[in-house]
Design a protein around this motif. Sequence first.
Motif, PDB file in Angstrom:
ATOM      1  N   MET A  76      17.715   6.155   9.277  1.00  0.00           N
ATOM      2  CA  MET A  76      16.577   5.621   9.465  1.00  0.00           C
ATOM      3  C   MET A  76      16.339   4.573   8.447  1.00  0.00           C
ATOM      4  O   MET A  76      16.487   4.940   7.275  1.00  0.00           O
ATOM      5  CB  MET A  76      15.702   6.667   9.514  1.00  0.00           C
ATOM      6  N   GLU A  77      15.624   3.432   8.638  1.00  0.00           N
ATOM      7  CA  GLU A  77      15.244   2.375   7.596  1.00  0.00           C
ATOM      8  C   GLU A  77      14.028   2.943   6.845  1.00  0.00           C
ATOM      9  O   GLU A  77      13.129   3.570   7.173  1.00  0.00           O
ATOM     10  CB  GLU A  77      14.835   1.063   8.266  1.00  0.00           C
ATOM     11  N   THR A  78      14.231   2.828   5.384  1.00  0.00           N
ATOM     12  CA  THR A  78      13.163   3.342   4.322  1.00  0.00           C
ATOM     13  C   THR A  78      12.322   1.781   4.245  1.00  0.00           C
ATOM     14  O   THR A  78      13.048   1.326   3.443  1.00  0.00           O
ATOM     15  CB  THR A  78      13.519   3.972   3.659  1.00  0.00           C
ATOM     16  N   LEU A  79      11.152   1.808   4.088  1.00  0.00           N
ATOM     17  CA  LEU A  79      10.537   0.543   3.678  1.00  0.00           C
ATOM     18  C   LEU A  79       9.693   0.927   2.376  1.00  0.00           C
ATOM     19  O   LEU A  79       9.059   2.170   2.178  1.00  0.00           O
ATOM     20  CB  LEU A  79       9.677   0.035   4.523  1.00  0.00           C
ATOM     21  N   ARG A  80       9.412   0.086   1.654  1.00  0.00           N
ATOM     22  CA  ARG A  80       8.963   0.188   0.335  1.00  0.00           C
ATOM     23  C   ARG A  80       7.501  -0.737   0.282  1.00  0.00           C
ATOM     24  O   ARG A  80       7.706  -1.960   0.383  1.00  0.00           O
ATOM     25  CB  ARG A  80       9.523   0.459  -0.953  1.00  0.00           C
ATOM     26  N   THR A  81       6.237  -0.334  -0.203  1.00  0.00           N
ATOM     27  CA  THR A  81       5.205  -1.269  -0.109  1.00  0.00           C
ATOM     28  C   THR A  81       4.381  -0.640  -1.211  1.00  0.00           C
ATOM     29  O   THR A  81       4.294   0.635  -1.699  1.00  0.00           O
ATOM     30  CB  THR A  81       4.724  -1.524   1.119  1.00  0.00           C
ATOM     31  N   ASP A  82       3.083  -1.221  -1.618  1.00  0.00           N
ATOM     32  CA  ASP A  82       2.041  -0.858  -2.277  1.00  0.00           C
ATOM     33  C   ASP A  82       1.014   0.182  -1.425  1.00  0.00           C
ATOM     34  O   ASP A  82       0.817   1.267  -2.003  1.00  0.00           O
ATOM     35  CB  ASP A  82       1.234  -1.808  -2.932  1.00  0.00           C
ATOM     36  N   VAL A  83       0.873  -0.290  -0.338  1.00  0.00           N
ATOM     37  CA  VAL A  83      -0.357   0.660   0.525  1.00  0.00           C
ATOM     38  C   VAL A  83       0.150   0.509   1.967  1.00  0.00           C
ATOM     39  O   VAL A  83       0.449  -0.337   2.450  1.00  0.00           O
ATOM     40  CB  VAL A  83      -1.675   0.200   0.433  1.00  0.00           C
ATOM     41  N   VAL A  84       0.006   1.635   2.536  1.00  0.00           N
ATOM     42  CA  VAL A  84       0.159   1.632   4.053  1.00  0.00           C
ATOM     43  C   VAL A  84      -0.918   2.068   4.772  1.00  0.00           C
ATOM     44  O   VAL A  84      -1.676   3.088   4.117  1.00  0.00           O
ATOM     45  CB  VAL A  84       1.420   2.680   4.524  1.00  0.00           C
ATOM     46  N   VAL A  85      -1.334   1.352   5.726  1.00  0.00           N
ATOM     47  CA  VAL A  85      -2.802   1.839   6.629  1.00  0.00           C
ATOM     48  C   VAL A  85      -2.159   2.519   7.642  1.00  0.00           C
ATOM     49  O   VAL A  85      -1.413   1.786   8.597  1.00  0.00           O
ATOM     50  CB  VAL A  85      -3.382   0.595   6.864  1.00  0.00           C
TER      51      VAL A  85
END
Length: 385
Positions: free
Chosen positions: A1-10
């Motif tokens: 499964m792909e894992t994404l990284r970000t500052d904020v998730v809504v």
Amino acid sequence: METLRTDVVVVGLGAFGSAALWRLAARGVDVIGVERQAIGHALGSSHGVTRLFRIACMEHPGLPPIAQKSLELWNALGAQTGQVLVEQTGSLNAGPPGSEVVAGALAAAAQAGVPVAELNHEELVARQPQYGAFGADDVGVWDPGAGVCFPEPIVRAQVEAAQQLGAKVFAHTLVTDVEVEGDGVLVRTPTVEIRAERVVVATGAWLGKVVPGLPLVPRRTPLYWFEPRDQASEEFALERFPAFIWQRAGGIGFWGHGSGDGYGVKLGLEHAGHVAGTPFTDADDVDRYVHPRGDVDEISSAVAEAFPGLDPVPVKLLPCIVTDSPDGQFLIGHPDDTGRLVVAGGDSGHGFKHAGGLGELLAQLTLGETPYCDTTFLDPRRFSS
């Protein structure tokens, strides 16, 4: 499964979530939005073609600055996108002199510095001859800056604006878990995992399922549209039958507005000052059927008495969901001490007009900025003391 990284998730891109996504993206934040349904769908609480808009909000003295911020942001967004997102055609509050809708509207207008006009009984009757059952003492408050706003175009415009500013959006994606960890948050879906510094959860009637322990109760609340008995009549056009809230002495109250471009006369019931509806426990099990007797009998009987110029049988009915908090105010902010989780919900039947302004507050609270207005009456932890 792909894992994404970000500052904020809504999580959840209805009224509140789409606004938060937009206002975070406007700050240059790396933000991802996840929505279970299509953007601007009709399966939650952010649909129905029109919603009432007003700045002189009787529900709490802290609300007018939030509605004012919504108006400011939506007017700018409408100008940017070539859309009318708020139509200020005025709004009428009617009822007995000491009623909440009259006295509350006057107090809210004074608090917000909003100019309104008081109408005595004779002026009220002369202004709105469509009403067939005014109480003998009913008076009115006319707010020329109020009117209607358009939920589906607003939600879509907010999401599109966020995407143009760099936000990534996953529609038709179910969030199965939100985990707050020591060094961030993990949002799980069947197709992708998202790791972020912080999360905003704005899932409407599903908020209590995603973030357990919040004192929220969802209600199934049908929306209704009607037509004049005389199809050629203009008496129920929006210009002559503007947005209103009518608290009837000893009877069922109404809210609604007249017909405009592409929409009919929209009316709803109020019981003891609250939007009528049926509570339920699990948003995944909400009854989406239309029940010709159970859903229609009460409002048809009330419309026949109150607005004799309307055909009392609705031409259209659409289920919606209201999510109540114990005090009728929203839950906006941090429900715990981690600083990583922000929630947005508890519309309590008067939320959409505030969505743009709440999106700005959500961005500020998520990033630790100073809020543009007081938020203590919205604090999710106010019920825990």
